[in-house]
Design a protein around this motif. Structure first.
Motif, PDB file in Angstrom:
ATOM      1  N   ALA A  41       4.192  56.843  36.454  1.00  0.00           N
ATOM      2  CA  ALA A  41       4.673  56.241  35.202  1.00  0.00           C
ATOM      3  C   ALA A  41       6.076  56.743  34.878  1.00  0.00           C
ATOM      4  CB  ALA A  41       3.705  56.566  34.065  1.00  0.00           C
ATOM      5  N   ALA A  42       6.286  58.045  34.981  1.00  0.00           N
ATOM      6  CA  ALA A  42       7.603  58.616  34.669  1.00  0.00           C
ATOM      7  C   ALA A  42       8.652  58.135  35.674  1.00  0.00           C
ATOM      8  CB  ALA A  42       7.528  60.142  34.672  1.00  0.00           C
ATOM      9  N   ALA A  43       8.223  57.947  36.919  1.00  0.00           N
ATOM     10  CA  ALA A  43       9.153  57.542  37.977  1.00  0.00           C
ATOM     11  C   ALA A  43       9.772  56.172  37.696  1.00  0.00           C
ATOM     12  CB  ALA A  43       8.438  57.529  39.333  1.00  0.00           C
ATOM     13  N   GLU A  44       9.041  55.353  36.931  1.00  0.00           N
ATOM     14  CA  GLU A  44       9.572  54.025  36.596  1.00  0.00           C
ATOM     15  C   GLU A  44      10.862  54.121  35.780  1.00  0.00           C
ATOM     16  OE1 GLU A  44       6.624  51.413  34.928  1.00  0.00           O
ATOM     17  OE2 GLU A  44       5.255  51.870  36.588  1.00  0.00           O
ATOM     18  N   HIS A  45      11.001  55.221  35.043  1.00  0.00           N
ATOM     19  CA  HIS A  45      12.206  55.413  34.232  1.00  0.00           C
ATOM     20  C   HIS A  45      13.246  56.271  34.946  1.00  0.00           C
ATOM     21  CE1 HIS A  45       9.894  53.565  31.063  1.00  0.00           C
ATOM     22  NE2 HIS A  45       8.915  54.435  31.312  1.00  0.00           N
ATOM     23  N   SER A  46      13.006  56.574  36.217  1.00  0.00           N
ATOM     24  CA  SER A  46      13.973  57.363  36.998  1.00  0.00           C
ATOM     25  C   SER A  46      15.023  56.411  37.578  1.00  0.00           C
ATOM     26  CB  SER A  46      13.246  58.076  38.137  1.00  0.00           C
ATOM     27  OG  SER A  46      12.973  57.156  39.185  1.00  0.00           O
ATOM     28  N   PRO A  47      16.080  56.960  38.150  1.00  0.00           N
ATOM     29  CA  PRO A  47      17.091  56.090  38.786  1.00  0.00           C
ATOM     30  C   PRO A  47      16.507  55.251  39.928  1.00  0.00           C
ATOM     31  CG  PRO A  47      17.902  58.358  38.590  1.00  0.00           C
ATOM     32  CD  PRO A  47      16.460  58.383  38.209  1.00  0.00           C
ATOM     33  N   TYR A  48      15.319  55.617  40.412  1.00  0.00           N
ATOM     34  CA  TYR A  48      14.725  54.896  41.545  1.00  0.00           C
ATOM     35  C   TYR A  48      13.800  53.762  41.103  1.00  0.00           C
ATOM     36  CZ  TYR A  48      16.549  59.118  43.612  1.00  0.00           C
ATOM     37  OH  TYR A  48      17.390  60.133  43.965  1.00  0.00           O
ATOM     38  N   GLY A  49      13.466  53.732  39.820  1.00  0.00           N
ATOM     39  CA  GLY A  49      12.637  52.658  39.297  1.00  0.00           C
ATOM     40  C   GLY A  49      11.196  52.676  39.772  1.00  0.00           C
ATOM     41  N   GLY A  50      10.768  53.788  40.340  1.00  0.00           N
ATOM     42  CA  GLY A  50       9.388  53.900  40.826  1.00  0.00           C
ATOM     43  C   GLY A  50       9.237  55.141  41.676  1.00  0.00           C
ATOM     44  N   LEU A  51       7.976  55.372  42.061  1.00  0.00           N
ATOM     45  CA  LEU A  51       7.652  56.563  42.856  1.00  0.00           C
ATOM     46  C   LEU A  51       8.346  56.514  44.230  1.00  0.00           C
ATOM     47  CD1 LEU A  51       5.519  58.877  42.248  1.00  0.00           C
ATOM     48  CD2 LEU A  51       4.012  57.637  43.815  1.00  0.00           C
ATOM     49  N   ILE A  52       8.947  57.618  44.637  1.00  0.00           N
ATOM     50  CA  ILE A  52       9.527  57.702  45.990  1.00  0.00           C
ATOM     51  C   ILE A  52       9.060  59.000  46.655  1.00  0.00           C
ATOM     52  CG2 ILE A  52      11.568  56.323  45.396  1.00  0.00           C
ATOM     53  CD1 ILE A  52      13.159  59.033  45.469  1.00  0.00           C
ATOM     54  N   ALA A  53       9.061  58.989  47.983  1.00  0.00           N
ATOM     55  CA  ALA A  53       8.629  60.174  48.736  1.00  0.00           C
ATOM     56  C   ALA A  53       9.704  61.242  48.704  1.00  0.00           C
ATOM     57  CB  ALA A  53       8.334  59.788  50.189  1.00  0.00           C
TER      58      ALA A  53
END
Lengths: 153, 154
Positions: free
Chosen positions: B45-57
């Motif tokens: 959920a938090a990753a969606e607001h990251s510069p990547y727009g979603g979970l990344i490895a």
């Protein structure tokens, strides 16, 4: 989300962090290696005895992983880090053996503002991993991008 | 112990194409929880607001997955004596849940040791692609291998 304590501006050349030690057990070494690096000197205590290393040693990638985790716990999870473009160099200078207590020393080498984004910058670090004898077992030269506290004018 | 691959089996310019794994969301979170628990690697959920727009490895995870397929493809069958290190690691494009990786290894350098002529060093270039043929990571890595014939260095 955690409050951010460290921004790009805080990582001035010469800035240094040293972590508490973390001990790596034989079980942790073989478990990691079975998943990601199952060479016999990482997975099999008996076979490792007749290897050039004379006994079980940790995968170099596990040493990197431990360093990364020590960094996260030490300061990175409280920092404005938005990722890494890469590493210039990784050197495994000494084997890591069961029972070794590893600690991370992170030193800022360079701090560069972004040319295209006033809100961020890059920091170049040297990450040394030391064992309980104070020997450097691994050295990494890395770059990371951080948000700035205040955008460049 | 007799091995299949020795120093001599890695000639300059040799290319090995290796099918990699499909990276799952669970694995991304599990690896990162252990080694790199930055929010864009562990918290969907938090990753969606990251510069990547979603979970990344985690980039370390990508490296470890490649290490594993390299082991399975030839390293476990090679007269390997370890690695002094790696260079020029570049994480060029995020690895996301569901990505299928492919690794292209190219021999960039093959040098017999001057001090220990029973072995030599191989420099491999790693190029890691996703299912869209997009380059996600590049790296150069050294490996030390025993020579099949223990002749003097030439």
């Amino acid at each position: 989300m955690t409050t951010i304590k460290y921004y790009w501006e805080d990582f001035i050349p010469g800035w240094e962090y040293e972590s508490p030690p973390r001990t790596l057990s034989a079980q942790q070494i073989t478990a990691f290696a079975r998943e990601y690096d199952p060479q016999s000197y990482h997975t099999d205590e008996e076979a490792a005895k007749s290897s050039p290393f004379g006994g079980l040693i940790a995968s170099g990638w596990q040493t990197c992983g431990v360093a990364m985790r020590l960094m996260c716990d030490g300061y990175l999870l409280q920092a404005s880090c938005i990722g890494s473009p890469g590493l210039d160099e990784v050197r495994w200078s000494k084997p890591v053996r069961p029972g070794d207590a590893l600690r991370l020393r992170s030193t800022v080498l360079e701090q560069t503002p972004s040319q295209k984004d006033q809100g961020r910058g890059t920091v170049k670090f040297r990450w040394d991993v030391l064992n309980q004898k104070g020997e450097v077992v691994c050295t990494i030269t890395a770059r990371q991008h951080y948000r700035r506290r205040t955008p460049a004018q | 112990m007799q091995r299949k691959y020795y120093f001599e089996d890695f000639a300059l310019g040799d290319v090995r194409d290796i099918e990699g794994p499909v990276v799952t969301k669970e694995e991304i979170i599990e690896f990162a929880s252990r080694f790199d628990p930055q929010y864009y690697h562990v918290d969907e959920a938090a990753a969606e607001h990251s510069p990547y727009g979603g979970l990344i490895a985690s980039g370390w995870h990508t490296v470890c997955l490649c290490m594993r397929v390299m082991c399975d493809r030839y390293l476990l069958n090679a007269a390997t004596l370890g690695s002094p290190g790696m260079e020029h690691i570049r994480w060029l494009h995020p690895v996301r849940p569901g990505d299928r990786l492919r690794i292209k290894l190219t021999v960039l350098e093959a040098k017999i040791s001057r001090t220990k002529p029973d072995r030599g060093s191989i420099l491999h270039g790693w190029e890691v692609f996703n299912q869209d043929n997009r380059l996600v990571m590049t790296m150069e890595g050294y490996g030390i291998f025993s020579r099949r014939q223990h002749g003097p260095a030439t």
